[in-house]
Scaffold this motif. Structure first.
Motif, short mmCIF file in Angstrom:
data_model
loop_
_atom_site.label_atom_id
_atom_site.label_comp_id
_atom_site.label_asym_id
_atom_site.label_seq_id
_atom_site.Cartn_x
_atom_site.Cartn_y
_atom_site.Cartn_z
N ILE A 35 0.86 -1.18 0.00
CA ILE A 35 0.00 0.00 0.00
C ILE A 35 0.90 1.24 0.00
N VAL A 36 0.65 2.16 -0.92
CA VAL A 36 1.48 3.37 -1.01
C VAL A 36 0.59 4.60 -1.17
N LYS A 37 1.19 5.75 -0.87
CA LYS A 37 0.56 7.04 -1.15
C LYS A 37 1.34 7.72 -2.26
N LEU A 38 0.62 8.11 -3.31
CA LEU A 38 1.26 8.69 -4.49
C LEU A 38 0.86 10.15 -4.64
N ASP A 39 1.85 11.01 -4.87
CA ASP A 39 1.60 12.40 -5.20
C ASP A 39 1.27 12.46 -6.69
N SER A 40 0.03 12.74 -7.02
CA SER A 40 -0.39 12.69 -8.42
C SER A 40 0.23 13.80 -9.26
N ILE A 41 0.70 14.86 -8.61
CA ILE A 41 1.31 15.98 -9.34
C ILE A 41 2.74 15.65 -9.75
N THR A 42 3.53 15.16 -8.80
CA THR A 42 4.93 14.84 -9.08
C THR A 42 5.10 13.44 -9.64
N GLY A 43 4.10 12.58 -9.39
CA GLY A 43 4.20 11.21 -9.86
C GLY A 43 5.08 10.33 -8.97
N LYS A 44 5.39 10.80 -7.76
CA LYS A 44 6.29 10.06 -6.88
C LYS A 44 5.57 9.52 -5.65
N VAL A 45 6.06 8.40 -5.17
CA VAL A 45 5.53 7.80 -3.95
C VAL A 45 6.09 8.56 -2.75
N VAL A 46 5.21 9.02 -1.88
CA VAL A 46 5.65 9.79 -0.72
C VAL A 46 5.66 8.97 0.56
N GLU A 47 4.88 7.90 0.58
CA GLU A 47 4.78 7.13 1.82
C GLU A 47 4.37 5.69 1.53
N GLU A 48 4.84 4.78 2.36
CA GLU A 48 4.43 3.39 2.30
C GLU A 48 3.63 3.06 3.56
N VAL A 49 2.42 2.58 3.36
CA VAL A 49 1.54 2.25 4.48
C VAL A 49 1.67 0.75 4.77
N LEU A 50 1.87 0.44 6.03
CA LEU A 50 2.03 -0.96 6.42
C LEU A 50 0.68 -1.66 6.42
N PRO A 51 0.54 -2.74 5.67
CA PRO A 51 -0.75 -3.42 5.59
C PRO A 51 -1.06 -4.19 6.87
N SER A 52 -2.33 -4.31 7.18
CA SER A 52 -2.76 -5.11 8.32
C SER A 52 -2.48 -6.58 8.04
N ARG A 53 -2.24 -7.33 9.07
CA ARG A 53 -2.00 -8.76 8.91
C ARG A 53 -3.26 -9.50 8.50
N TYR A 54 -4.40 -8.83 8.57
CA TYR A 54 -5.66 -9.45 8.17
C TYR A 54 -5.93 -9.30 6.67
N ILE A 55 -5.08 -8.55 5.97
CA ILE A 55 -5.30 -8.29 4.55
C ILE A 55 -4.29 -9.08 3.72
N SER A 56 -4.80 -9.88 2.80
CA SER A 56 -3.92 -10.63 1.91
C SER A 56 -4.23 -10.38 0.43
N TYR A 57 -5.42 -9.79 0.16
CA TYR A 57 -5.77 -9.49 -1.23
C TYR A 57 -6.80 -8.34 -1.22
N PRO A 58 -6.36 -7.08 -1.26
CA PRO A 58 -7.30 -5.95 -1.23
C PRO A 58 -8.22 -5.99 -2.45
N ALA A 59 -9.52 -5.80 -2.19
CA ALA A 59 -10.49 -5.78 -3.29
C ALA A 59 -11.07 -4.39 -3.48
N GLY A 60 -11.33 -3.69 -2.39
CA GLY A 60 -11.86 -2.32 -2.45
C GLY A 60 -11.31 -1.54 -1.27
N MET A 61 -11.29 -0.22 -1.39
CA MET A 61 -10.69 0.58 -0.31
C MET A 61 -11.31 1.97 -0.29
N VAL A 62 -11.48 2.50 0.93
CA VAL A 62 -11.95 3.87 1.10
C VAL A 62 -11.28 4.46 2.33
N TRP A 63 -11.03 5.76 2.29
CA TRP A 63 -10.38 6.48 3.39
C TRP A 63 -11.45 7.25 4.15
#
Length: 326
Positions: free
Chosen positions: A208-236
């Motif tokens: 899981i990463v956070k991408l700056d859509s303007i620069t096109g660069k990854v700014v942060e890596e989010v550590l996935p929960s141990r309960y997630i093995s195949y993300p299907a949908g996501m909302v913040w």
């Protein structure tokens, strides 16, 4: 060493801040299979979807971490489910996104991968717009500032497209090998997916990463929960990620906190406007020129024939006149 210490601390925090909700959803006379494939948030309801059904859930607890750890139960519908239909293939909803309008109203954008289309519908299920997709596979979608963002797991790309006709406005290589879920946190585009396209029940396969859509660069890596093995949908929602997991059938909520990324790549691609080629059909052009030339020659021959006929008539007249004088 400091990086690994930070990761260890965040893993401990993440383990204590993760919630999982078994989505065996039931209402009066209605039901939906567990393991939803798409989720979004309208400010009050968690909206979930699977196959061709969209459901509004109004009793989702978004309070403090740990409040619903391990909870398995039923949620009642806020209103009747919305059913998507198609005359072609049975609908398969892979992504939904909420577009807020004035007041408490809005629209739902629906990605129907089975029929290669995106729909704009009202909360009551009325279809407002249909956008056909020919070159994009919509694994998941997000909405921001009158544009749709699409994660394409087949081409491993992220697209920003027009909500009018689906034309591509921006294109990115996915920083996640196989992007399967996408959302916005208000500032950054959050992309989740898997590293390898093969069955796995381990969170080690998730990125899981956070991408700056303007620069096109990854700014942060989010550590996935141990309960997630195949993300299907996501909302913040208010600093937390809600992720539906394809393998377990759970929706897991976890903190969106991560670590600064060391990835220096620029994932934004240049959009090259398609070149309009002037195609001349030579055979048609040659035939047209030939026909014109032949018509011109025929006209000239007709003109000459008319002049000869005129001269012949004048000669005949003169001969007749001379004969009369004699």
């Amino acid at each position: 060493m400091r990086k690994y210490l930070t990761i260890l601390i965040l893993l401990i925090i993440s383990a204590g801040c993760t919630e999982q909700v078994k989505m065996d959803i039931a209402g009066v006379g209605e039901s939906i299979p567990s393991g939803v494939s798409a989720i979004t948030w309208d400010g009050k309801n968690l909206i979930v979807a699977k196959e061709g059904i969209i459901v509004f859930l109004d009793e989702i607890d978004t309070a403090t971490a740990g409040s619903i750890i391990g909870y398995e139960g039923n949620y009642f519908f806020n209103n009747y489910p919305v059913t998507i239909t198609s005359k072609e293939n049975p609908p398969y909803i892979t992504g939904i996104a909420w577009q807020q309008t004035s007041g408490n109203t809005g629209f739902i954008w629906v990605a129907d991968a089975a029929n290669k289309r995106i729909l704009k519908i009202t909360p009551q299920g009325e279809v407002i717009r249909k956008i056909s997709l020919t070159s994009i596979y919509p694994e998941d979608i997000a909405f921001k500032e009158n544009h749709l963002w699409i994660a394409d797991s087949k081409r491993n790309k992220i697209y920003k497209v027009s909500t009018e006709d689906g034309s591509i406005l921006s294109e990115y290589l996915s920083p996640v090998p196989i992007p399967t879920a996408i959302t916005w946190d208000g500032k950054y585009l959050i992309i989740a997916g898997i590293n390898f396209n093969k069955p796995s029940t381990s969170s080690d396969n998730v990125k899981i990463v956070k991408l700056d859509s303007i620069t096109g660069k990854v700014v942060e890596e989010v550590l996935p929960s141990r309960y997630i093995s195949y993300p299907a949908g996501m909302v913040w929602i208010d600093g937390r990620l809600w992720i539906s997991d394809r393998n377990s059938g759970y929706i897991v909520t976890t903190s969106d906190r991560g670590i600064p990324s060391e990835d220096k790549n620029n994932y934004k691609l240049d959009i090259i406007p398609p070149t309009v080629k002037k195609i001349e059909i030579k055979e048609e052009k040659q035939k047209e020129e030939k026909d014109t030339e032949e018509a011109k020659k025929a006209a000239e021959e007709a003109k000459r024939a008319a002049e000869e006929a005129k001269r012949a008539a004048e000669a005949a007249k003169k001969a007749f006149e001379l004969q009369q004088k004699k």
